[in-house]
Design a protein around this motif. Structure first.
Motif, PDB file in Angstrom:
ATOM      1  N   GLN A  40       4.738  10.222  14.279  1.00 18.33           N
ATOM      2  CA  GLN A  40       3.688  11.219  14.122  1.00 18.33           C
ATOM      3  C   GLN A  40       2.910  11.453  15.417  1.00 18.33           C
ATOM      4  O   GLN A  40       2.644  12.597  15.801  1.00 18.33           O
ATOM      5  N   GLN A  41       2.539  10.393  16.097  1.00 20.86           N
ATOM      6  CA  GLN A  41       1.760  10.529  17.324  1.00 20.86           C
ATOM      7  C   GLN A  41       2.547  11.271  18.397  1.00 20.86           C
ATOM      8  O   GLN A  41       2.011  12.144  19.082  1.00 20.86           O
ATOM      9  N   ALA A  42       3.814  10.924  18.550  1.00 20.96           N
ATOM     10  CA  ALA A  42       4.652  11.598  19.543  1.00 20.96           C
ATOM     11  C   ALA A  42       4.843  13.064  19.183  1.00 20.96           C
ATOM     12  O   ALA A  42       4.801  13.951  20.052  1.00 20.96           O
ATOM     13  N   LEU A  43       5.050  13.337  17.900  1.00 19.91           N
ATOM     14  CA  LEU A  43       5.265  14.710  17.449  1.00 19.91           C
ATOM     15  C   LEU A  43       4.051  15.577  17.761  1.00 19.91           C
ATOM     16  O   LEU A  43       4.176  16.699  18.266  1.00 19.91           O
ATOM     17  N   ILE A  44       2.849  15.062  17.481  1.00 19.28           N
ATOM     18  CA  ILE A  44       1.636  15.852  17.708  1.00 19.28           C
ATOM     19  C   ILE A  44       1.392  16.080  19.193  1.00 19.28           C
ATOM     20  O   ILE A  44       0.962  17.164  19.613  1.00 19.28           O
ATOM     21  N   ALA A  45       1.661  15.059  20.010  1.00 21.46           N
ATOM     22  CA  ALA A  45       1.502  15.228  21.459  1.00 21.46           C
ATOM     23  C   ALA A  45       2.395  16.353  21.977  1.00 21.46           C
ATOM     24  O   ALA A  45       1.970  17.175  22.810  1.00 21.46           O
ATOM     25  N   LEU A  46       3.630  16.412  21.483  1.00 17.73           N
ATOM     26  CA  LEU A  46       4.541  17.480  21.901  1.00 17.73           C
ATOM     27  C   LEU A  46       4.150  18.828  21.308  1.00 17.73           C
ATOM     28  O   LEU A  46       4.352  19.869  21.944  1.00 17.73           O
ATOM     29  N   LEU A  47       3.600  18.816  20.091  1.00 23.85           N
ATOM     30  CA  LEU A  47       3.143  20.070  19.498  1.00 23.85           C
ATOM     31  C   LEU A  47       2.161  20.769  20.421  1.00 23.85           C
ATOM     32  O   LEU A  47       2.271  21.969  20.678  1.00 23.85           O
ATOM     33  N   SER A  48       1.162  20.018  20.909  1.00 26.14           N
ATOM     34  CA  SER A  48       0.132  20.607  21.764  1.00 26.14           C
ATOM     35  C   SER A  48       0.750  21.244  23.004  1.00 26.14           C
ATOM     36  O   SER A  48       0.346  22.334  23.430  1.00 26.14           O
ATOM     37  N   GLU A  49       1.734  20.568  23.598  1.00 24.27           N
ATOM     38  CA  GLU A  49       2.361  21.092  24.805  1.00 24.27           C
ATOM     39  C   GLU A  49       3.193  22.334  24.510  1.00 24.27           C
ATOM     40  O   GLU A  49       3.155  23.322  25.261  1.00 24.27           O
ATOM     41  N   HIS A  50       3.940  22.323  23.412  1.00 20.45           N
ATOM     42  CA  HIS A  50       4.803  23.468  23.092  1.00 20.45           C
ATOM     43  C   HIS A  50       3.994  24.668  22.609  1.00 20.45           C
ATOM     44  O   HIS A  50       4.404  25.811  22.815  1.00 20.45           O
ATOM     45  N   VAL A  51       2.865  24.433  21.968  1.00 17.68           N
ATOM     46  CA  VAL A  51       1.969  25.535  21.603  1.00 17.68           C
ATOM     47  C   VAL A  51       1.483  26.227  22.867  1.00 17.68           C
ATOM     48  O   VAL A  51       1.468  27.459  22.959  1.00 17.68           O
ATOM     49  N   SER A  52       1.087  25.436  23.858  1.00 18.87           N
ATOM     50  CA  SER A  52       0.559  25.986  25.103  1.00 18.87           C
ATOM     51  C   SER A  52       1.643  26.622  25.960  1.00 18.87           C
ATOM     52  O   SER A  52       1.470  27.721  26.493  1.00 18.87           O
ATOM     53  N   LEU A  53       2.776  25.940  26.078  1.00 21.35           N
ATOM     54  CA  LEU A  53       3.799  26.365  27.034  1.00 21.35           C
ATOM     55  C   LEU A  53       4.719  27.455  26.488  1.00 21.35           C
ATOM     56  O   LEU A  53       5.070  28.399  27.204  1.00 21.35           O
ATOM     57  N   TYR A  54       5.091  27.345  25.225  1.00 21.88           N
ATOM     58  CA  TYR A  54       6.085  28.268  24.663  1.00 21.88           C
ATOM     59  C   TYR A  54       5.540  29.174  23.556  1.00 21.88           C
ATOM     60  O   TYR A  54       6.280  29.994  23.019  1.00 21.88           O
ATOM     61  N   GLY A  55       4.276  29.002  23.209  1.00 23.58           N
ATOM     62  CA  GLY A  55       3.711  29.833  22.151  1.00 23.58           C
ATOM     63  C   GLY A  55       4.178  29.438  20.767  1.00 23.58           C
ATOM     64  O   GLY A  55       4.213  30.278  19.851  1.00 23.58           O
TER      65      GLY A  55
END
Length: 641
Positions: free
Chosen positions: A505-520
Motif C-alpha cells: 500500500q505505501q509503495a502504491l500510494i507513493a507511485l500514485l502521487s508521481e504518476h498523477v503529477s507526471l502523466y495525469g
C-alpha cells in the motif's frame, strides 16, 4: 500660565458646543464634499448658494466664541495675579491633567480621531506601499499586493471547500470541513486572472478583507490552477512559502531537525535548530517513513524480477487462454489473490455472494499454491496458478501479522497479478479475500459520470506514509488505458520499496502521487466519510457511528472489507459477530479432499443458508449484543453500552 489655560479651555468648550449646534463640522463638510459626485463641470468651479449661505451663517457664531475666549483669558490672568500663583500648576494638578480629566475634552478628541480615521478610510486610491485598497463600489478594503509580487500574486479570494471540491474533484478523500478549515485560499498571478466581480464583490465577513466567491466565479479567468494540499491541524507551527521560480510540481519539506543524527531520538523536532530539507516521510518524533531501500531489498527484488521476466511470455499466454475462455463482461476481470492459509475467507466470499444471488462469473483467482487452485475451482471460480513464479517463492500459510515475511510475499503476488491482467488490456476490479458483497460493486464504478482511471477504497488511516490518497490496496477498480497499464508496470519494478516498507500500500500510494503529477493519472479515493465502501476503519471506529447506522440499515453499502485487522483468525471472528460468516465449521481451513460432501457439491456442503453468528468480543461491533464476552482490548466496556 493658568490664565492661558482658562483661555484654551474656554475655546475648546465653546467650539464643542458650536460643533453640536451647527449640524455639520468643517471636517464633516470636507468629508461630505469629497464623497459627493459633482453633477457638472460648473459645480467644480464655484460653490453652491447653499454652501455660501451655510458659511456666512457660521461667522457671527465664531466671532462670539472668540470674544468669549478672550474675556476668559483676561479673567483668568487677573485672578492669577491676585492669587499669588507663579507657576503653571493649579493646586497639585497640572494643566494636562485638568484637560485629561474633563469629559468634554475627551469626547472632543475622540470625535476628531474617529472622523480622521473615517476620512482616511474613505479614500478611493492608495499610494504604493499601502496594504489595503478600497473598492469604489462597496467601500470594502481588499488586500493589495506590492510590485515585488506582481508577476505571481496580485489578488486573493476565498472559496468554500466543499464547493471547490465538488467542482474540481482532486480525487483525494476529502476531510470534512470544520471551524478554521472550511475555505480554500486562491491566489491570482495577474490582473487578467482575477474574477470579473473582484473589485465589486461585497464582503459579508467583517473579520477579513479577502473576498469570497462561488468556485465557478473564482476560477472564471484561470486557465491554469495549481492545487496545494496542506496540513490543517493545530499541532504544527507551519509556514508555507510560494517562491517565484522555474516551476516545480513537488513540495519541499523543511523541518527544524538534525536529519543526519544517528538515532531517532536525536532526530526529533527541536525549535532551537536550523531548518533542514527532509524527506516527506519525516515526522516530529524523528521517525522517517520513507527511508530508501537497502542493497538487500534491491537484490531481492532483482532476483524476483529476473525469475518473473524469464517466464513472462509463457505465463502471460497461459493467462490469456483463461481470460479468452472466460470472455468477461464489459472486458472487466475481478481479480483476487489467495493462498491456502486464507482460503476460508475466499470460501466465505463465495458463500455470501451466493446467499445474495450476486454474479461472480467474472472472478479470477490467482492461486499461489495447488491447494487453493483446486479449492477455487471447486467453488465454481476461474483460477490461475502460475507455478513458474509461485511454486517456490510464495507461502501457503496465512500471514501471522501485518507486515511479516509471508504478508510481504503475498503483497508481491498482488502486484504481479494486476500487472499481467492489465498487460492483456482488461479493466480490473481487484479485491482482497476478506470482503463480502451486498450489491455488485461493478454497478457503482461503471455508472460513474465523472470518469477516473482508478478508484480506491479509503483506507481510513490518514498518516504521513499514506499521504495524500490513503488508498486501500485491497479494493480498487482500474479502467484500462495507457496510463494505468504503465502505472502497474512501474509498481512491479518498485518491488524493492515494497520489500523495504513491508507494505504494498505505501509503495502504491507513493507511485500514485508521481504518476498523477507526471502523466495525469486520474485517481479517485472514495472518502471514509461516505457510506458505500466501509472497512476496518468503520468497524474499529471509536464512536461506533457508522456501525450503528449499519445495523439499523440506515446505510446501503456495496461491500464490507474487514481490513485493519491483525490476522486472518481475527477477521473470521469479526465476520461472525458482524453476521456475515457463511462457512460451515467442517470446511474451515480444509482442503477439498478433506471435506466429506456426501455426493453433494462443495458449495452446498460448505455454505450455510443463514449467517453463522457468534459472540467473541464485547468491545467490538456485533449484530447482536455480546455483553458477556471478554474484551479484545483489556478494560474496554461493551460496544453496546
Amino acid at each position: 500660565p493658568p490664565g492661558m489655560a482658562s483661555f484654551i479651555h474656554t475655546i475648546i468648550v465653546t467650539l464643542h458646543a458650536a460643533n453640536n449646534s451647527s449640524g455639520m463640522s468643517s471636517i464633516e463638510a470636507r468629508h461630505s464634499r469629497r464623497r459627493a459626485a459633482p453633477s457638472s463641470s460648473s459645480s467644480k468651479q464655484r460653490p453652491s448658494s447653499s454652501t455660501n449661505h451655510h458659511v456666512s451663517s457660521l461667522v457671527p457664531q465664531y466671532v462670539t466664541y472668540v470674544v468669549i475666549g478672550f474675556l476668559g483669558f483676561f479673567a483668568g490672568t487677573s485672578w492669577t495675579m491676585h492669587s499669588g500663583i507663579t507657576d503653571c500648576n493649579v493646586g497639585s494638578a497640572s494643566f494636562a491633567t485638568v484637560l485629561h480629566n474633563d469629559p468634554r475634552f475627551q469626547s472632543f478628541v475622540e470625535e476628531i480621531v474617529q472622523r480622521r480615521l473615517a476620512d482616511a478610510s474613505a479614500a478611493e486610491a492608495v499610494t504604493p506601499g499601502h496594504k489595503l485598497k478600497s473598492s469604489s463600489a462597496t467601500g470594502r478594503k481588499s488586500i493589495t499586493f506590492p510590485d515585488t509580487t506582481s508577476r505571481y500574486a496580485v489578488g486573493m479570494s476565498r472559496i468554500d471547500k466543499l464547493d471547490f471540491a465538488n467542482h474540481l474533484d482532486m480525487g483525494v478523500p476529502l476531510d470534512i470541513p470544520t471551524q478554521g478549515n472550511s475555505d480554500v485560499l486562491m491566489i491570482y498571478n495577474s490582473k487578467s486572472s482575477l474574477p470579473k466581480q473582484y473589485e465589486r464583490q461585497s464582503n459579508d465577513d467583517t473579520t477579513t478583507n479577502i473576498p469570497s466567491f462561488p468556485v465557478q466565479t473564482a476560477v472564471e479567468n484561470c486557465d491554469y490552477v495549481n492545487i496545494v494540499l496542506t496540513d490543517h491541524s493545530r499541532s504544527r507551527n507551519q509556514c508555507i512559502a510560494i517562491v517565484p521560480q522555474y516551476e516545480s510540481y513537488h513540495i519541499q519539506k523543511w523541518m527544524r531537525v538534525d536529519a543526519d543524527a544517528k538515532t531517532q531520538a536525536k532526530k526529533k523536532l527541536d525549535s532551537s535548530l536550523s531548518l533542514q530539507m527532509v524527506s516527506r516521510g519525516m515526522k516530529a518524533n524523528g521517525a522517517n517513513d520513507f527511508a530508501p531501500p537497502t542493497e538487500k531489498h534491491i537484490y531481492q527484488n532483482w532476483d524476483l524480477l529476473s525469475k518473473y521476466f524469464a517466464n513472462y511470455e509463457q505465463s502471460l499466454q497461459d493467462l490469456k487462454n483463461i481470460l479468452d475462455a472466460m470472455q468477461p463482461k464489459d472486458n472487466t476481470v475481478i481479480v483476487m489473490v489467495s493462498n491456502f492459509g486464507q482460503s476460508e475467507l475466499m470460501v466465505n466470499f463465495v458463500c455470501a455472494a451466493q446467499r445474495r444471488n450476486l454474479d461472480i462469473s467474472q472472478v479470477l483467482v490467482f492461486a499461489t499454491d495447488e491447494e487453493t487452485h483446486t479449492l477455487a475451482k471447486s467453488l465454481g471460480l476461474q483460477s490461475f496458478y502460475d507455478a513458474r513464479n509461485f511454486a517456490d517463492s510464495m507461502p501457503s500459510e496465512a500471514a501471522g501479522n501485518y507486515g511479516d515475511h509471508r504478508f510481504t510475499a503475498m503483497m508481491m503476488a498482488k502486484v504481479i497479478c494486476v500487472q499481467m491482467v492489465s498487460a492483456l488490456h482488461y479493466s480490473i476490479l481487484f479485491q482482497d479475500v476478506d470482503i463480502v458483497w451486498y450489491k455488485h460493486p461493478l454497478q457503482y464504478f461503471q455508472n460513474q459520470k465523472n470518469k477516473f482511471d482508478v478508484y480506491f477504497q479509503d483506507d481510513g488511516g490518514h498518516s504521513v506514509r499514506y499521504a495524500p490518497y490513503s488508498a486501500n490496496s485491497g479494493f480498487y477498480y482500474v479502467e484500462h488505458n495507457k496510463r494505468t497499464q504503465y502505472f502497474f508496470t512501474s509498481l512491479l519494478l518498485a518491488g524493492d520499496l515494497i520489500l523495504k516498507t513491508d507494505s504494498h500500500q505505501q509503495a502504491l500510494i507513493a507511485l500514485l502521487s508521481e504518476h498523477v503529477s507526471l502523466y495525469g493519472l486520474k485517481v479517485k479515493v472514495m472518502s471514509r466519510d461516505t457510506p458505500e465502501f466501509p472497512g476496518g476503519y468503520q468497524y474499529h471506529q471509536a464512536s461506533g457511528k457508522y456501525m450503528r447506522a449499519f445495523f439499523k440499515k440506515e446505510v446501503d453499502p456495496y461491500i464490507f472489507h474487514m481490513s485493519w485487522t491483525k490476522n486472518k483468525d481475527n477477521k473470521l471472528l469479526f465476520f461472525q459477530q458482524l453476521g456475515d460468516w457463511y462457512v460451515n465449521e467442517q470446511c474451515v481451513h480444509k482442503k477439498v479432499e478433506e471435506v466429506d460432501t456426501g455426493g453433494s457439491s462443495f458449495v452446498s456442503t460448505c455454505c450455510a443458508a443463514e449467517p453463522l453468528f457468534s459472540c467473541h468480543y464485547r468491545d467490538k461491533p456485533s449484530v447482536k449484543p455480546c455483553k458477556d464476552s471478554p474484551p479484545i482490548d483489556a478494560g474496554h466496556r461493551s460496544w453496546w453500552n
